[in-house]
Design a protein around this motif. Structure first.
Motif, PDB file in Angstrom:
ATOM      1  N   VAL A 138      17.494   0.773  40.137  1.00 20.94           N
ATOM      2  CA  VAL A 138      18.102   0.814  41.491  1.00 20.94           C
ATOM      3  C   VAL A 138      19.612   1.061  41.430  1.00 20.94           C
ATOM      4  CG1 VAL A 138      16.306  -0.719  42.407  1.00 20.94           C
ATOM      5  CG2 VAL A 138      18.510  -1.689  41.725  1.00 20.94           C
ATOM      6  N   TYR A 139      20.227   0.753  40.279  1.00 21.46           N
ATOM      7  CA  TYR A 139      21.684   0.949  40.161  1.00 21.46           C
ATOM      8  C   TYR A 139      22.060   2.395  39.876  1.00 21.46           C
ATOM      9  CZ  TYR A 139      21.798  -4.168  39.690  1.00 21.46           C
ATOM     10  OH  TYR A 139      21.646  -5.525  39.880  1.00 21.46           O
ATOM     11  N   GLY A 140      21.070   3.193  39.471  1.00 28.10           N
ATOM     12  CA  GLY A 140      21.408   4.574  39.058  1.00 28.10           C
ATOM     13  C   GLY A 140      22.421   4.494  37.938  1.00 28.10           C
ATOM     14  N   GLN A 141      23.425   5.398  37.962  1.00 34.93           N
ATOM     15  CA  GLN A 141      24.485   5.294  36.944  1.00 34.93           C
ATOM     16  C   GLN A 141      25.587   4.421  37.547  1.00 34.93           C
ATOM     17  OE1 GLN A 141      24.981   6.176  33.480  1.00 34.93           O
ATOM     18  NE2 GLN A 141      26.257   4.511  34.179  1.00 34.93           N
ATOM     19  N   ALA A 142      25.549   3.139  37.210  1.00 36.55           N
ATOM     20  CA  ALA A 142      26.549   2.201  37.768  1.00 36.55           C
ATOM     21  C   ALA A 142      27.940   2.572  37.256  1.00 36.55           C
ATOM     22  CB  ALA A 142      26.181   0.782  37.347  1.00 36.55           C
ATOM     23  N   GLU A 143      28.952   2.334  38.108  1.00 35.21           N
ATOM     24  CA  GLU A 143      30.317   2.695  37.685  1.00 35.21           C
ATOM     25  C   GLU A 143      30.809   1.767  36.573  1.00 35.21           C
ATOM     26  OE1 GLU A 143      29.433   4.449  41.245  1.00 35.21           O
ATOM     27  OE2 GLU A 143      30.288   2.459  41.598  1.00 35.21           O
ATOM     28  N   LYS A 144      30.508   0.446  36.744  1.00 41.54           N
ATOM     29  CA  LYS A 144      31.112  -0.545  35.849  1.00 41.54           C
ATOM     30  C   LYS A 144      30.058  -1.161  34.911  1.00 41.54           C
ATOM     31  CE  LYS A 144      33.565  -4.521  37.361  1.00 41.54           C
ATOM     32  NZ  LYS A 144      33.057  -5.422  36.452  1.00 41.54           N
ATOM     33  N   MET A 145      30.412  -1.293  33.653  1.00 37.51           N
ATOM     34  CA  MET A 145      29.542  -1.991  32.673  1.00 37.51           C
ATOM     35  C   MET A 145      30.212  -3.293  32.260  1.00 37.51           C
ATOM     36  SD  MET A 145      26.831  -0.236  32.172  1.00 37.51           S
ATOM     37  CE  MET A 145      26.688   1.050  33.403  1.00 37.51           C
ATOM     38  N   ILE A 179      26.548  -4.373  34.132  1.00 37.42           N
ATOM     39  CA  ILE A 179      26.191  -4.255  35.549  1.00 37.42           C
ATOM     40  C   ILE A 179      25.928  -5.635  36.163  1.00 37.42           C
ATOM     41  CG2 ILE A 179      24.586  -3.206  37.198  1.00 37.42           C
ATOM     42  CD1 ILE A 179      23.933  -1.097  35.044  1.00 37.42           C
ATOM     43  N   THR A 180      26.619  -5.917  37.285  1.00 38.18           N
ATOM     44  CA  THR A 180      26.358  -7.183  37.996  1.00 38.18           C
ATOM     45  C   THR A 180      25.418  -6.920  39.166  1.00 38.18           C
ATOM     46  OG1 THR A 180      28.256  -6.724  39.385  1.00 38.18           O
ATOM     47  CG2 THR A 180      28.634  -8.140  37.461  1.00 38.18           C
ATOM     48  N   GLU A 181      24.866  -8.011  39.705  1.00 37.86           N
ATOM     49  CA  GLU A 181      23.881  -7.867  40.799  1.00 37.86           C
ATOM     50  C   GLU A 181      24.509  -7.295  42.069  1.00 37.86           C
ATOM     51  OE1 GLU A 181      24.174 -10.394  38.788  1.00 37.86           O
ATOM     52  OE2 GLU A 181      22.192 -10.860  37.990  1.00 37.86           O
ATOM     53  N   ASP A 182      25.855  -7.406  42.195  1.00 36.63           N
ATOM     54  CA  ASP A 182      26.457  -6.849  43.424  1.00 36.63           C
ATOM     55  C   ASP A 182      26.915  -5.410  43.228  1.00 36.63           C
ATOM     56  OD1 ASP A 182      29.509  -8.826  43.013  1.00 36.63           O
ATOM     57  OD2 ASP A 182      28.586  -7.239  41.819  1.00 36.63           O
ATOM     58  N   ALA A 183      26.543  -4.826  42.085  1.00 39.77           N
ATOM     59  CA  ALA A 183      26.822  -3.381  41.907  1.00 39.77           C
ATOM     60  C   ALA A 183      26.031  -2.638  42.979  1.00 39.77           C
ATOM     61  CB  ALA A 183      26.384  -2.938  40.522  1.00 39.77           C
ATOM     62  N   SER A 184      26.619  -1.526  43.448  1.00 43.23           N
ATOM     63  CA  SER A 184      25.948  -0.867  44.585  1.00 43.23           C
ATOM     64  C   SER A 184      24.644  -0.209  44.147  1.00 43.23           C
ATOM     65  CB  SER A 184      26.873   0.191  45.192  1.00 43.23           C
ATOM     66  OG  SER A 184      27.220   1.122  44.178  1.00 43.23           O
ATOM     67  N   VAL A 185      23.689  -0.265  45.052  1.00 41.11           N
ATOM     68  CA  VAL A 185      22.403   0.403  44.821  1.00 41.11           C
ATOM     69  C   VAL A 185      22.627   1.876  45.144  1.00 41.11           C
ATOM     70  CG1 VAL A 185      20.033   0.621  45.688  1.00 41.11           C
ATOM     71  CG2 VAL A 185      21.027  -1.647  45.294  1.00 41.11           C
ATOM     72  N   GLN A 186      22.363   2.734  44.154  1.00 42.16           N
ATOM     73  CA  GLN A 186      22.643   4.167  44.343  1.00 42.16           C
ATOM     74  C   GLN A 186      21.388   4.871  44.885  1.00 42.16           C
ATOM     75  OE1 GLN A 186      25.550   5.494  43.351  1.00 42.16           O
ATOM     76  NE2 GLN A 186      26.425   3.832  42.159  1.00 42.16           N
ATOM     77  N   PRO A 187      21.587   6.001  45.571  1.00 36.28           N
ATOM     78  CA  PRO A 187      20.390   6.754  46.014  1.00 36.28           C
ATOM     79  C   PRO A 187      19.482   7.020  44.809  1.00 36.28           C
ATOM     80  CG  PRO A 187      22.411   7.727  46.873  1.00 36.28           C
ATOM     81  CD  PRO A 187      22.848   6.661  45.903  1.00 36.28           C
ATOM     82  N   ASP A 218      25.536 -13.150  33.526  1.00 37.90           N
ATOM     83  CA  ASP A 218      26.137 -14.443  33.935  1.00 37.90           C
ATOM     84  C   ASP A 218      25.322 -15.141  35.015  1.00 37.90           C
ATOM     85  OD1 ASP A 218      29.619 -13.287  33.650  1.00 37.90           O
ATOM     86  OD2 ASP A 218      28.089 -13.863  32.163  1.00 37.90           O
ATOM     87  N   LYS A 219      24.891 -14.380  36.034  1.00 35.20           N
ATOM     88  CA  LYS A 219      24.176 -15.020  37.147  1.00 35.20           C
ATOM     89  C   LYS A 219      22.830 -15.596  36.666  1.00 35.20           C
ATOM     90  CE  LYS A 219      22.635 -14.261  41.900  1.00 35.20           C
ATOM     91  NZ  LYS A 219      22.287 -13.239  42.933  1.00 35.20           N
ATOM     92  N   ALA A 220      22.115 -14.830  35.868  1.00 36.22           N
ATOM     93  CA  ALA A 220      20.824 -15.321  35.370  1.00 36.22           C
ATOM     94  C   ALA A 220      21.052 -16.546  34.473  1.00 36.22           C
ATOM     95  CB  ALA A 220      20.123 -14.225  34.589  1.00 36.22           C
ATOM     96  N   ASN A 221      22.118 -16.509  33.667  1.00 36.36           N
ATOM     97  CA  ASN A 221      22.403 -17.631  32.765  1.00 36.36           C
ATOM     98  C   ASN A 221      22.814 -18.865  33.561  1.00 36.36           C
ATOM     99  OD1 ASN A 221      24.136 -15.469  30.374  1.00 36.36           O
ATOM    100  ND2 ASN A 221      21.982 -15.649  30.771  1.00 36.36           N
ATOM    101  N   ASP A 222      23.755 -18.670  34.507  1.00 37.23           N
ATOM    102  CA  ASP A 222      24.377 -19.833  35.173  1.00 37.23           C
ATOM    103  C   ASP A 222      23.563 -20.346  36.361  1.00 37.23           C
ATOM    104  OD1 ASP A 222      26.287 -19.239  33.337  1.00 37.23           O
ATOM    105  OD2 ASP A 222      27.654 -18.267  34.759  1.00 37.23           O
ATOM    106  N   VAL A 223      23.008 -19.422  37.152  1.00 41.08           N
ATOM    107  CA  VAL A 223      22.310 -19.853  38.378  1.00 41.08           C
ATOM    108  C   VAL A 223      20.819 -20.071  38.101  1.00 41.08           C
ATOM    109  CG1 VAL A 223      21.730 -19.201  40.756  1.00 41.08           C
ATOM    110  CG2 VAL A 223      23.986 -18.616  39.798  1.00 41.08           C
TER     111      VAL A 223
END
Ligand code: WQD
Length: 337
Positions: A128-135, A137-145, A307-312
């Protein structure tokens, strides 16, 4: 407590059934055997000594889904794996993907939101992230077409769940997998790709076993250290355990929102050539490969911020790439013996 696992005889589904049974859950497996076989049910039983209840249902059959949940109205939660998942096939046959991956989801949600409780784990994907801009990838990375109907069905599935959760008793966790690989240590269950494997690791193990002449590496001219694509390869048992933790979170009403999203990866990126080197190390075998042109639709790099999967969620992948590859190789040798 009774948990329904749709697609429970598939690669990730079967490993999740084992971990659910290990935690004492009563499991009911739904599968239409389109991409699996009943041998997997026996494999699960050989591991846990408990044969899950099995129903051969095609979730595109709305009446069959209604009848199932009329019988199993005491279901505490559903983990939904049942879907078609081959990126290339989805481009050639989009309607198969929209019918199988969307209609089935709708019919299951229609039934469980009539029940006492609707706890739902959705099998999503880093696609769903396609080619994410930032590595990473966090869950709030934008969902690309989406670049494939397969990826689009995952995005649409997530949107459906958000919309339904707003107005029903649905509570859901969306698990966005990176690249699942490996097999259960018992070698009783593992990945069983039909025909020519699309994914890297089963192609590697089949080549090492001599079933394939050589591995084709799809491009080494990417902007990465060694020119090959980077992915986050996660052991399927680590992935399975995350599903049990996510379901327990919902059952214990610990979720902070009606729909929560978690990336499931190791947090480590590995290139195709690094995977080949790691495989040669664990197998003691040289892997024949050749560099060929890039594969349409491949992203350059995708690995998870965990981080989110580890911490939350309170979950962390335990197996290394080498351990996952060793388990895949052990499985390949067993299943061909
Ligand atoms: C990994 C890397 C290829 C095969 C897909 C789906 C994803 C999930 C996992 C379903 C890439 C390279 C591969 C080969 C190669 N599927 N490769 N030679 O494409 O990252 O993810 O499968 O849920 O949703 O998108 O996985 O294993 O196909 O490829 O060089 O014979 O290996 O180019 O860089 P991918 P993959």
């Amino acid at each position: 407590m009774k948990i329904v696992v749709t697609g429970g005889l598939g690669f990730i589904g079967s490993h999740t059934v084992v971990e659910l049974q290990n935690e004492g859950f009563e499991v009911v497996v739904i599968d239409n055997l389109s991409n699996s076989s009943l041998d997997v049910l026996d494999g699960i039983e050989r591991i846990t000594k408990i044969k899950p209840l099995f129903e051969n249902i095609d979730l595109r059959n709305k009446l069959a889904v209604q009848n199932f949940f009329k019988t199993h109205h005491d279901v505490a939660g559903v983990i939904h794996f049942a879907a078609s998942k081959a990126v290339g096939e989805s481009v050639d046959d989009p309607l198969l993907y929209y019918e199988n991956n969307i209609n089935a989801l709708v019919y299951v949600l229609q039934e469980i939101t009539k029940l006492q409780q609707a706890n739902f784990i959705f099998s999503s994907s880093c696609t769903v992230y396609g080619q994410a801009e930032k590595m990473p990838i966090t869950e709030d990375a934008s969902v690309q077409p989406a670049i494939s109907p397969y990826g689009n069905t995952k995005q649409i599935g997530e949107e459906i769940i958000f919309d339904v959760a707003k107005v029903t008793n649905l509570n859901s966790v969306l698990l966005r997998y990176f690249n699942p690989i490996g097999a259960h240590s018992s070698t009783e269950i593992g990945e069983l790709p039909l025909g020519v494997p699309q994914n890297l690791v089963p192609f590697i193990t089949q080549t090492a076993f001599g079933l394939r002449k050589e591995l084709s590496v799809f491009g080494n001219d990417y902007p990465t250290p060694d020119g090959t694509c980077i992915r986050d390869y996660i052991h399927v048992v680590d992935l399975a355990k995350a599903h049990v933790i996510a379901m327990q979170r919902l059952l214990n009403k610990r979720n902070l929102d009606k729909v929560e999203i978690f990336n499931l990866g190791t947090g480590k990126g590995s290139s195709v050539l690094e995977v080949i080197n790691a495989f040669e190390k664990v197998s003691g075998q040289k892997l024949p490969y050749k560099i060929v042109p890039r594969r349409e639709g491949d992203v350059i790099m995708a690995y998870a911020n965990t981080d989110k999967a580890n911490d939350v969620l309170g979950w962390k992948a335990a197996f290394s790439l080498e351990e996952a590859l060793a388990s895949a190789w052990k499985w390949e040798q067993k299943v061909r013996s």
